[in-house]
Design an enzyme around this catalytic site. Structure first.
Site, mmCIF file in Angstrom:
data_model
loop_
_atom_site.group_PDB
_atom_site.id
_atom_site.type_symbol
_atom_site.label_atom_id
_atom_site.label_comp_id
_atom_site.label_asym_id
_atom_site.label_seq_id
_atom_site.Cartn_x
_atom_site.Cartn_y
_atom_site.Cartn_z
ATOM 1 N N THR A 123 8.840 -6.044 0.957
ATOM 2 C CA THR A 123 9.311 -6.963 -0.080
ATOM 3 C C THR A 123 8.223 -7.230 -1.122
ATOM 4 O O THR A 123 8.520 -7.691 -2.215
ATOM 5 C CB THR A 123 9.704 -8.326 0.541
ATOM 6 O OG1 THR A 123 8.659 -8.719 1.429
ATOM 7 C CG2 THR A 123 11.012 -8.219 1.310
ATOM 8 N N SER B 242 -5.829 -1.908 8.677
ATOM 9 C CA SER B 242 -7.251 -1.567 8.646
ATOM 10 C C SER B 242 -7.643 -1.161 7.229
ATOM 11 O O SER B 242 -8.801 -1.283 6.845
ATOM 12 C CB SER B 242 -7.549 -0.422 9.626
ATOM 13 O OG SER B 242 -6.968 0.782 9.201
ATOM 14 N N ASP C 227 -1.209 -7.031 2.046
ATOM 15 C CA ASP C 227 -2.279 -6.838 3.025
ATOM 16 C C ASP C 227 -3.602 -7.423 2.540
ATOM 17 O O ASP C 227 -4.322 -8.097 3.286
ATOM 18 C CB ASP C 227 -2.460 -5.342 3.325
ATOM 19 C CG ASP C 227 -1.198 -4.732 3.901
ATOM 20 O OD1 ASP C 227 -0.265 -5.488 4.220
ATOM 21 O OD2 ASP C 227 -1.137 -3.494 4.017
HETATM 22 P P1 ADP Z 1 -3.324 0.669 8.377
HETATM 23 O O1 ADP Z 1 -3.734 -0.063 7.155
HETATM 24 O O2 ADP Z 1 -1.975 0.256 8.873
HETATM 25 O O3 ADP Z 1 -4.337 0.631 9.477
HETATM 26 P P2 ADP Z 1 -3.493 2.899 6.555
HETATM 27 O O4 ADP Z 1 -3.003 4.302 6.650
HETATM 28 O O5 ADP Z 1 -3.029 2.057 5.425
HETATM 29 O O6 ADP Z 1 -3.180 2.217 7.974
HETATM 30 O O7 ADP Z 1 -5.085 2.902 6.487
HETATM 31 C C1 ADP Z 1 -5.840 3.597 7.452
HETATM 32 C C2 ADP Z 1 -6.996 4.288 6.768
HETATM 33 O O8 ADP Z 1 -7.997 3.329 6.386
HETATM 34 C C3 ADP Z 1 -7.719 5.247 7.691
HETATM 35 O O9 ADP Z 1 -7.092 6.507 7.725
HETATM 36 C C4 ADP Z 1 -9.103 5.308 7.036
HETATM 37 O O10 ADP Z 1 -9.110 6.231 5.949
HETATM 38 C C5 ADP Z 1 -9.281 3.906 6.477
HETATM 39 N N1 ADP Z 1 -10.073 3.110 7.439
HETATM 40 C C6 ADP Z 1 -9.638 2.321 8.427
HETATM 41 N N2 ADP Z 1 -10.651 1.746 9.110
HETATM 42 C C7 ADP Z 1 -11.787 2.201 8.525
HETATM 43 C C8 ADP Z 1 -13.189 1.995 8.745
HETATM 44 N N3 ADP Z 1 -13.630 1.202 9.735
HETATM 45 N N4 ADP Z 1 -14.066 2.643 7.941
HETATM 46 C C9 ADP Z 1 -13.639 3.435 6.957
HETATM 47 N N5 ADP Z 1 -12.344 3.668 6.687
HETATM 48 C C10 ADP Z 1 -11.434 3.072 7.446
HETATM 49 MG MG MG Z 2 -2.712 0.024 5.251
#
Ligand code: ADP
Ligand code: MG
Length: 365
Positions: free
Chosen positions: A32, A119, A164
């Protein structure tokens, strides 16, 4: 190992700046945000921590535990950050902030990546905090959330909405955040003390950029165009009925418009402590994501079925962008251990439950 130990063992010595940004779990209000609607996330007690100091060699360097290492070049020229790479998530805000001195940095995270707990935003926000600290720059939290979203849109290449980054920046202990994305007004709402918040990972990891996310976004935007509204935030369910001729666009729009209504109803039910209504709305949200928006997976559907049949469960639904990721569950705190044990056993997903605490937003430590 804590962040100081990681810094010492990787680079030697002490960092000058340390920052932490939490992930988030969304209780209700999915897809949304990019239609200027309503969302209801909580920042959580898992996140990304970054430590930094000015690089004595003048070469930028970052080591992110579990992801790898990256070096800038001697000339200090514009960094090449491949779209969708971890480096783009970590360093994407550097150019947008501008004037950041070359830094040596280490990062660590206790958030599973691609599991629907954002993340990505935690990474963007935590790194942006050390960049502004190193520059000696104050940045208003709203501006920071928007800057991090812009970095994910333009540098990483994921057309995400604002939820987010907003949740990571504005989180409050023990509260979920009712957010109106259009006005950016936030109403922190306490989660009843007798309720536990749990993430249940499916083990299926999504990649937002590669998944249907951009396509789904375009389909819903097409619906808004046909209705003559700037965003689906401005459409009513009655208006959506006029789209019935095109089943796909109709269902995409019905999800977003009905989900916005569910967010408001959910907030009222949460304040009233009405567990039955909360459960009903979470299940309705899941059904809408499954049947209308089509972003769930068979495993997530099964998890919701199993979880919702457990007597300790107040409510459960898939959370996050979809195509894998996690479910969010609210369960009676007194029966949390029993719920987790039975759920993991029945689905054969040992260790996939993460009990969470709604937590404060991002900060320099
Ligand atoms: P979500 O936000 O649901 O975890 P996303 O696909 O939006 O999934 O984001 C995940 C991506 O964020 C990972 O593939 C990586 O590229 C980046 N990422 C996550 N954690 C870290 C970290 N600790 N250091 C660097 N990049 C990170
Ligand atoms: Mg994400």
């Amino acid at each position: 190992m804590n962040i100081h130990e990681l810094f010492e063992s990787t680079l030697g010595g002490e960092p000058t700046w340390v920052a932490h940004a939490p992930g988030r779990i969304n209780l209700i209000g999915e897809h949304t945000d990019y239609h200027e609607g309503f969302v209801f996330p909580a920042a959580i007690n898992h996140g990304v921590t970054v430590a930094a100091r000015v690089s004595p060699s003048g070469i930028s360097r970052v080591f992110s535990q579990g992801w790898g290492e990256w070096h800038g070049d001697k000339e200090g020229g514009k960094a090449v950050l491949p779209p969708h790479s971890w480096q783009a998530y970590a360093l994407g805000t550097v150019e947008l902030i501008g004037g950041v001195p070359p830094l040596e940095m280490v990062a660590m995270s206790d958030l599973p990546a691609g599991a629907g707990l954002s993340s990505s935003a935690a990474t963007e926000v935590a790194f942006s905090l050390v960049f502004t600290a190193a520059k000696g720059m104050e940045m208003d939290p709203l501006a920071r959330a928007k800057l991090c979203q812009r970095s994910e849109n333009e540098v990483v290449g994921v057309p995400c909405g604002l939820m987010d980054q907003f949740a990571s920046v504005f989180g409050q202990a023990d509260h979920a955040l009712h957010i109106d994305i259009r006005t950016t007004s936030i109403t922190p709402t306490p989660i009843p003390a007798a309720w536990s918040l749990i993430a249940l990972q499916s083990g299926e990891h999504h990649q937002l950029g590669d998944s249907g996310y951009p396509l789904w976004r375009r389909q819903s935007e097409e619906g808004a165009r046909r209705l003559g509204v700037p965003f689906l935030r401005d459409a009513t369910l009655a208006q959506v009925e006029s789209l019935r001729g095109d089943d796909l666009v109709y269902r995409r729009c019905r999800h977003i418009v009905s989900e916005n209504l569910r967010v408001s109803a959910f907030r009222e039910a949460l304040i009233a402590g009405d567990a039955d209504r909360v459960g009903e709305l979470m299940l309705a949200s899941h059904a809408s994501m499954r049947d209308d928006y089509e972003i769930t997976t068979p495993r997530l559907d099964l998890m919701v079925e199993v979880g919702s049949n457990h007597p300790a469960c107040i409510g459960i639904r898939m959370t996050g962008g979809g195509f894998g990721g996690a479910c969010v569950a609210l369960v009676w705190k007194a029966r949390e251990a029993e719920f987790i044990r039975d759920f993991e056993l029945e689905l054969n997903l040992p260790g996939n439950a993460m009990p969470l605490r709604p937590s404060a937003g991002a900060r320099v430590l």
